[in-house]
Structure formats: structure tokens, C-alpha cells
Design a protein around this motif. Structure first.
Motif, PDB file in Angstrom:
ATOM      1  N   VAL A  91       0.832  -1.206   0.000  1.00 23.63           N
ATOM      2  CA  VAL A  91       0.000   0.000   0.000  1.00 23.63           C
ATOM      3  C   VAL A  91       0.868   1.257   0.000  1.00 23.63           C
ATOM      4  O   VAL A  91       0.633   2.197  -0.778  1.00 23.63           O
ATOM      5  N   LEU A  92       1.897   1.294   0.853  1.00 21.88           N
ATOM      6  CA  LEU A  92       2.757   2.477   0.938  1.00 21.88           C
ATOM      7  C   LEU A  92       3.497   2.717  -0.379  1.00 21.88           C
ATOM      8  O   LEU A  92       3.671   3.867  -0.801  1.00 21.88           O
ATOM      9  N   LEU A  93       3.928   1.660  -1.025  1.00 18.54           N
ATOM     10  CA  LEU A  93       4.600   1.819  -2.316  1.00 18.54           C
ATOM     11  C   LEU A  93       3.625   2.302  -3.385  1.00 18.54           C
ATOM     12  O   LEU A  93       3.921   3.224  -4.147  1.00 18.54           O
ATOM     13  N   ALA A  94       2.454   1.681  -3.425  1.00 15.57           N
ATOM     14  CA  ALA A  94       1.487   2.004  -4.477  1.00 15.57           C
ATOM     15  C   ALA A  94       0.952   3.421  -4.374  1.00 15.57           C
ATOM     16  O   ALA A  94       0.631   4.048  -5.387  1.00 15.57           O
ATOM     17  N   LEU A  95       0.846   3.950  -3.165  1.00 18.22           N
ATOM     18  CA  LEU A  95       0.316   5.306  -2.976  1.00 18.22           C
ATOM     19  C   LEU A  95       1.122   6.364  -3.721  1.00 18.22           C
ATOM     20  O   LEU A  95       0.607   7.451  -4.008  1.00 18.22           O
ATOM     21  N   ASN A  96       2.379   6.051  -4.050  1.00 10.87           N
ATOM     22  CA  ASN A  96       3.264   7.043  -4.682  1.00 10.87           C
ATOM     23  C   ASN A  96       3.261   6.997  -6.205  1.00 10.87           C
ATOM     24  O   ASN A  96       3.972   7.786  -6.832  1.00 10.87           O
ATOM     25  N   LEU A  97       2.453   6.137  -6.812  1.00  9.32           N
ATOM     26  CA  LEU A  97       2.574   5.902  -8.242  1.00  9.32           C
ATOM     27  C   LEU A  97       1.640   6.735  -9.108  1.00  9.32           C
ATOM     28  O   LEU A  97       1.720   6.656 -10.338  1.00  9.32           O
ATOM     29  N   ARG A  98       0.752   7.552  -8.507  1.00  6.66           N
ATOM     30  CA  ARG A  98      -0.154   8.355  -9.315  1.00  6.66           C
ATOM     31  C   ARG A  98      -0.218   9.850  -8.972  1.00  6.66           C
ATOM     32  O   ARG A  98      -0.697  10.629  -9.800  1.00  6.66           O
ATOM     33  N   PRO A  99       0.232  10.312  -7.791  1.00  9.21           N
ATOM     34  CA  PRO A  99       0.143  11.754  -7.520  1.00  9.21           C
ATOM     35  C   PRO A  99       0.832  12.636  -8.547  1.00  9.21           C
ATOM     36  O   PRO A  99       0.381  13.747  -8.813  1.00  9.21           O
ATOM     37  N   ILE A 100       1.906  12.148  -9.181  1.00 13.20           N
ATOM     38  CA  ILE A 100       2.583  12.983 -10.180  1.00 13.20           C
ATOM     39  C   ILE A 100       1.688  13.247 -11.383  1.00 13.20           C
ATOM     40  O   ILE A 100       1.884  14.215 -12.113  1.00 13.20           O
ATOM     41  N   LEU A 101       0.689  12.391 -11.604  1.00 18.48           N
ATOM     42  CA  LEU A 101      -0.245  12.585 -12.710  1.00 18.48           C
ATOM     43  C   LEU A 101      -1.476  13.364 -12.274  1.00 18.48           C
ATOM     44  O   LEU A 101      -1.889  14.322 -12.931  1.00 18.48           O
ATOM     45  N   THR A 102      -2.083  12.953 -11.170  1.00 22.32           N
ATOM     46  CA  THR A 102      -3.390  13.491 -10.798  1.00 22.32           C
ATOM     47  C   THR A 102      -3.318  14.873 -10.159  1.00 22.32           C
ATOM     48  O   THR A 102      -4.331  15.565 -10.097  1.00 22.32           O
ATOM     49  N   PRO A 107       5.284  11.409   1.085  1.00 14.89           N
ATOM     50  CA  PRO A 107       4.978   9.977   1.081  1.00 14.89           C
ATOM     51  C   PRO A 107       6.014   9.143   0.344  1.00 14.89           C
ATOM     52  O   PRO A 107       6.208   7.961   0.668  1.00 14.89           O
ATOM     53  N   ALA A 108       6.715   9.724  -0.642  1.00 14.53           N
ATOM     54  CA  ALA A 108       7.766   8.973  -1.331  1.00 14.53           C
ATOM     55  C   ALA A 108       8.921   8.671  -0.377  1.00 14.53           C
ATOM     56  O   ALA A 108       9.459   7.549  -0.359  1.00 14.53           O
ATOM     57  N   MET A 109       9.296   9.647   0.434  1.00 12.01           N
ATOM     58  CA  MET A 109      10.370   9.422   1.405  1.00 12.01           C
ATOM     59  C   MET A 109       9.934   8.449   2.496  1.00 12.01           C
ATOM     60  O   MET A 109      10.722   7.627   2.978  1.00 12.01           O
ATOM     61  N   LEU A 110       8.654   8.517   2.896  1.00  9.76           N
ATOM     62  CA  LEU A 110       8.125   7.557   3.862  1.00  9.76           C
ATOM     63  C   LEU A 110       8.176   6.143   3.302  1.00  9.76           C
ATOM     64  O   LEU A 110       8.526   5.182   4.011  1.00  9.76           O
ATOM     65  N   ALA A 111       7.851   5.989   2.023  1.00  8.22           N
ATOM     66  CA  ALA A 111       7.892   4.667   1.398  1.00  8.22           C
ATOM     67  C   ALA A 111       9.319   4.131   1.328  1.00  8.22           C
ATOM     68  O   ALA A 111       9.547   2.922   1.482  1.00  8.22           O
ATOM     69  N   MET A 112      10.294   5.019   1.093  1.00  7.69           N
ATOM     70  CA  MET A 112      11.697   4.587   1.092  1.00  7.69           C
ATOM     71  C   MET A 112      12.074   4.015   2.452  1.00  7.69           C
ATOM     72  O   MET A 112      12.708   2.956   2.548  1.00  7.69           O
ATOM     73  N   LEU A 113      11.694   4.713   3.513  1.00  2.00           N
ATOM     74  CA  LEU A 113      11.993   4.244   4.867  1.00  2.00           C
ATOM     75  C   LEU A 113      11.290   2.922   5.149  1.00  2.00           C
ATOM     76  O   LEU A 113      11.886   1.988   5.712  1.00  2.00           O
ATOM     77  N   ALA A 114      10.027   2.817   4.738  1.00  3.59           N
ATOM     78  CA  ALA A 114       9.270   1.585   4.965  1.00  3.59           C
ATOM     79  C   ALA A 114       9.896   0.414   4.213  1.00  3.59           C
ATOM     80  O   ALA A 114       9.954  -0.712   4.728  1.00  3.59           O
ATOM     81  N   TRP A 115      10.365   0.653   2.992  1.00  4.27           N
ATOM     82  CA  TRP A 115      10.996  -0.416   2.221  1.00  4.27           C
ATOM     83  C   TRP A 115      12.253  -0.920   2.928  1.00  4.27           C
ATOM     84  O   TRP A 115      12.494  -2.137   3.003  1.00  4.27           O
ATOM     85  N   LEU A 116      13.052   0.007   3.450  1.00  4.03           N
ATOM     86  CA  LEU A 116      14.284  -0.386   4.142  1.00  4.03           C
ATOM     87  C   LEU A 116      13.992  -1.232   5.377  1.00  4.03           C
ATOM     88  O   LEU A 116      14.735  -2.169   5.696  1.00  4.03           O
ATOM     89  N   ILE A 117      12.886  -0.915   6.067  1.00  9.49           N
ATOM     90  CA  ILE A 117      12.580  -1.592   7.327  1.00  9.49           C
ATOM     91  C   ILE A 117      11.742  -2.851   7.130  1.00  9.49           C
ATOM     92  O   ILE A 117      11.997  -3.889   7.758  1.00  9.49           O
ATOM     93  N   LEU A 118      10.744  -2.780   6.238  1.00  9.94           N
ATOM     94  CA  LEU A 118       9.709  -3.809   6.191  1.00  9.94           C
ATOM     95  C   LEU A 118       9.871  -4.842   5.081  1.00  9.94           C
ATOM     96  O   LEU A 118       9.165  -5.853   5.103  1.00  9.94           O
TER      97      LEU A 118
END
Length: 398
Positions: A11-22, A168-179
Motif C-alpha cells: 500500500v505504501l509503495l502504491a500510494l506514490n505511483l499516481r500523484p505525479i499525474l493526478t 509519502p515517497a520518502m516515507l515509502a523509502m523508509l518503509a521499504w528499508l525496514i519492512l
């Protein structure tokens, strides 16, 4: 790592894939006034990132030899974050376009890896997991569309409505490193990994994916402008994108859940395309009557189509590595097509002075894909994709 933690990371990764468009459409008018951005340049802000989403996955059979999943995920998220931070400062039209390319490259890398990752992390739960991924992806887009104008109004700068999505992109980076799961091995690809340029079924899946999702990029790019032309407000247009997103999430989650025991994806896809068709016909024939209803129908159909079409692709092959490679090809060609659609819509709008021709083209496209759906019988999967072409033999095709 439990299934719940894996789902949270998806979910955290996917949330970052459309704001640049919408985030673009609702802020288009202040952006145009401030930078002198034309309608064709504005179309590039949506089209170029989507074209990046297409070009990068096509390189996957070669790039996966030197770019690990871990490095690719961190690099992609970092590109999204940097592009959004850049947008906090920029003042020119061409800087906007350049930031769109940088963000699009980041999204392309992350998005290209996601179907294979989901397939590997959730064995036996593919349809539901793809629904969750699709719903989160669309939710991120809806949040950016709805909150962007509020952030711009609060700060007095439209740049904040575009650049706030670095957080949220930076939050996803942190989550990827941890989770990220350490106990689920990433796929290792050898020199004989397959590409799919020589398979007609792969091309059919790719064109199918591209055209049934072309309505999404078109609505994101042009729905706020269309609503303004009908006498609405900029915030009202953003709210319509938010409404569309809400029903996209319902479609992405609800239809896979309803049809979770079905092996054949055709009934679900046919239903989703039919709902989408009614919405586009409504915009074409009676656009001002109940625009919220037409947008809701389009959103539900788009959401269900996205998750179901990716699931259809992944189910064509038995192993996560093979299926992920096919999904990369389908997304690659598909997103190139999807990226061209809003540009065509913008061209038709500039040519005719309204969106009637654009809605006609999108309606015809949905109707055509509804007919193509008949071809995807589960019994045809194995035969249609037999004997993948080795990557090492790619020169033989040229």
C-alpha cells in the motif's frame, strides 16, 4: 514478515505511483497563468510520465541483470521524491515538463517491479492482492487530486500542490528499508530469461491493457478542464477526480473479491468495461445532466479493469519470475499506448474546441476492448505463450 506487514508495504509503495499525474489537472489553470504553459505542453505533463512507465519496463529483461530489486525500488522512490521537491521551486513550463520525466522514470521502475513482487509475496491470493495494490495506487492519485488545490490555496502557491508528494515517497523509502521481506528470495534471472516481443498473445495483452486504461489518463488530465468548460469550478473538477478515484477503489477491491473463486477473468472484465462504456456515453450525450454519476461509473469500470487485466496477465504463466517478466512487457507496451491517449484527447480538444470528439473516441475504444475480451479463455493461456524467446537471441529478431 506477516502477510499484514507485506500488505502495508504494498500500500505504501502504491500510494506514490499516481500523484505525479493526478495533481496536475486541478491546478492546470494557475500553472498556465504563471508559466505560460500551453494545452499541448500540459498534455505532455501526463503523457511523458506514462510513456516513461512504458519504456522502462521494456528494458527489464536486460536491466534486471545489473539492477537489483532493492536498488531499483530505492532509486525509483528517490526519483519521485526529487521530482516533487524540484516542483516546489520551479517557475517555467519546460522545468515542469522535465520534472514530469524524472518522476515518470521513478514511477516506471517501481511500478514495473510491483506485479512480480505482489505475485511472489502473496501466493494463492493473487486476485485479492492485485486488487489491494490497484486500490492503493488509485487512492494515492485521488488524494493528490483532491488535496492539491487545498494545499495550493492554503499556501498561496500552486507549487505546493505538486511538490508535497515528496513526503509519502520518502516515507515509502523508509518503509521499504525496514519492512521488505528478507525471507522471500528475489528472483534471479540468468542469461536465458525470456522477452515477449515475438508472442502475439503478449502483444494482444499489452494493447488491451493500454487501451482499457487510456480512459484513466485522459480523465485525470482533462476532466477538470472539461468541468470548467461546463461552468464548474476548479475545486469542483478536483472533487470529480476524487469521486472517480473513490469508485476506482471500490471497483479494484470489490470486483476481485466478488469473483475471487472464478478462474475465468472474462466475465469480470466484460462487466467492468460495460460499466465504463455507460459512463463515457453519458459524458458524450448528456454531460451536464448528472456528471457525478458518469464519472462514478467510469471510475468503477477503470478500477476493476486495471486490477483484473493485470491479474489476467499474471495468470497466463505458472511461475512468479515468468509472470513478472510478461507483466513488465504488457505494462511497457500498454503504458506507451496509455500515454498517447491523453495527448490525442488534448489534440482533439484543441482541434474542435470541445471534448465531444474525445469522448467519442474513448467510447469506441472501450467498445472494441469489450469485444476483444472474448479471446482470453483460460484454456488458451498455455498454448498462447508457449516457447518464450531467449533474451540472448534478441539480435535474431532485428
Amino acid at each position: 514478515m506477516t502477510v499484514a506487514w507485506r500488505a502495508m508495504l504494498v500500500v505504501l509503495l502504491a500510494l506514490n505511483l499516481r500523484p505525479i499525474l493526478t495533481s496536475i489537472g486541478p491546478l492546470l489553470e494557475p500553472m498556465r497563468i504563471s508559466t505560460g504553459l500551453g494545452y499541448q505542453q500540459a498534455a505532455l505533463l501526463t503523457a511523458l510520465p506514462v510513456l516513461c512507465m512504458g519504456a522502462v519496463p521494456l528494458l527489464h529483461p536486460w536491466s534486471r541483470r545489473w539492477l537489483s530489486e532493492h536498488a531499483g525500488m530505492l532509486g525509483g522512490l528517490a526519483a519521485i521524491a526529487l521530482a516533487c521537491l524540484w516542483r516546489l521551486q520551479l517557475q517555467s513550463a519546460w522545468a515542469l515538463v522535465a520534472s514530469a520525466v524524472l518522476a515518470g522514470l521513478g514511477v516506471a521502475v517501481v511500478q514495473g517491479m510491483m506485479p512480480g513482487l505482489v505475485n511472489r509475496w502473496f501466493p494463492g491470493r493473487l486476485a485479492g492482492a492485485m486488487g489491494l495494490y490497484s486500490a492503493a495506487l488509485m487512492s494515492g492519485g485521488g488524494l493528490a487530486a483532491v488535496l492539491g488545490p487545498h494545499l495550493a490555496e492554503y499556501s498561496g502557491q500552486w507549487q505546493l500542490g505538486l511538490g508535497a508528494w515528496a513526503a509519502p515517497a520518502m516515507l515509502a523509502m523508509l518503509a521499504w528499508l525496514i519492512l521488505r521481506p528478507r525471507n522471500i528470495q528475489s528472483p534471479v534471472f540468468k542469461g536465458n530469461g525470456g522477452h515477449w516481443f515475438g508472442h502475439r498473445r503478449a502483444w494482444l495483452l499489452a494493447v488491451y491493457f493500454g487501451l482499457i486504461n487510456g480512459g484513466y489518463t485522459s480523465m485525470v488530465a482533462w476532466l477538470p478542464a472539461f468541468y470548467l468548460e461546463q461552468g464548474g469550478s476548479a475545486q469542483g473538477g478536483a472533487d470529480l477526480v476524487g469521486l472517480m478515484t473513490l469508485f476506482q477503489v471500490l471497483g479494484a477491491l470489490g470486483l476481485p473479491l466478488l469473483l475471487r473463486r472464478w478462474v475465468d477473468r472474462r466475465p469480470g472484465l466484460a462487466l467492468a468495461l460495460s460499466i465504463q462504456l455507460v459512463g463515457f456515453m453519458g459524458l458524450l450525450m448528456v454531460p451536464t445532466a448528472v456528471p457525478g454519476l458518469w464519472v462514478a461509473l467510469i471510475g468503477f469500470g477503470l478500477g476493476a479493469c486495471f486490477s483484473q487485466s493485470l491479474t489476467l496477465t499474471l495468470e497466463h504463466l505458472p511461475t512468479p519470475a515468468e509472470a513478472g517478466g510478461l507483466a513488465g512487457f504488457v505494462q511497457g507496451i500498454g503504458f506507451i499506448i496509455t500515454g498517447c491517449v491523453p495527448y490525442i484527447v488534448g489534440w482533439l480538444r484543441a482541434l474542435d474546441g470541445d471534448f465531444q470528439s474525445a469522448w467519442t473516441v474513448l467510447t469506441a475504444s472501450v467498445l472494441t476492448m469489450l469485444l476483444v475480451t472474448i479471446a482470453f479463455s483460460p484454456q488458451s493461456y498455455a498454448k498462447a505463450l508457449a516457447r518464450p524467446v531467449p533474451v540472448d537471441n534478441v539480435d535474431a529478431l532485428s
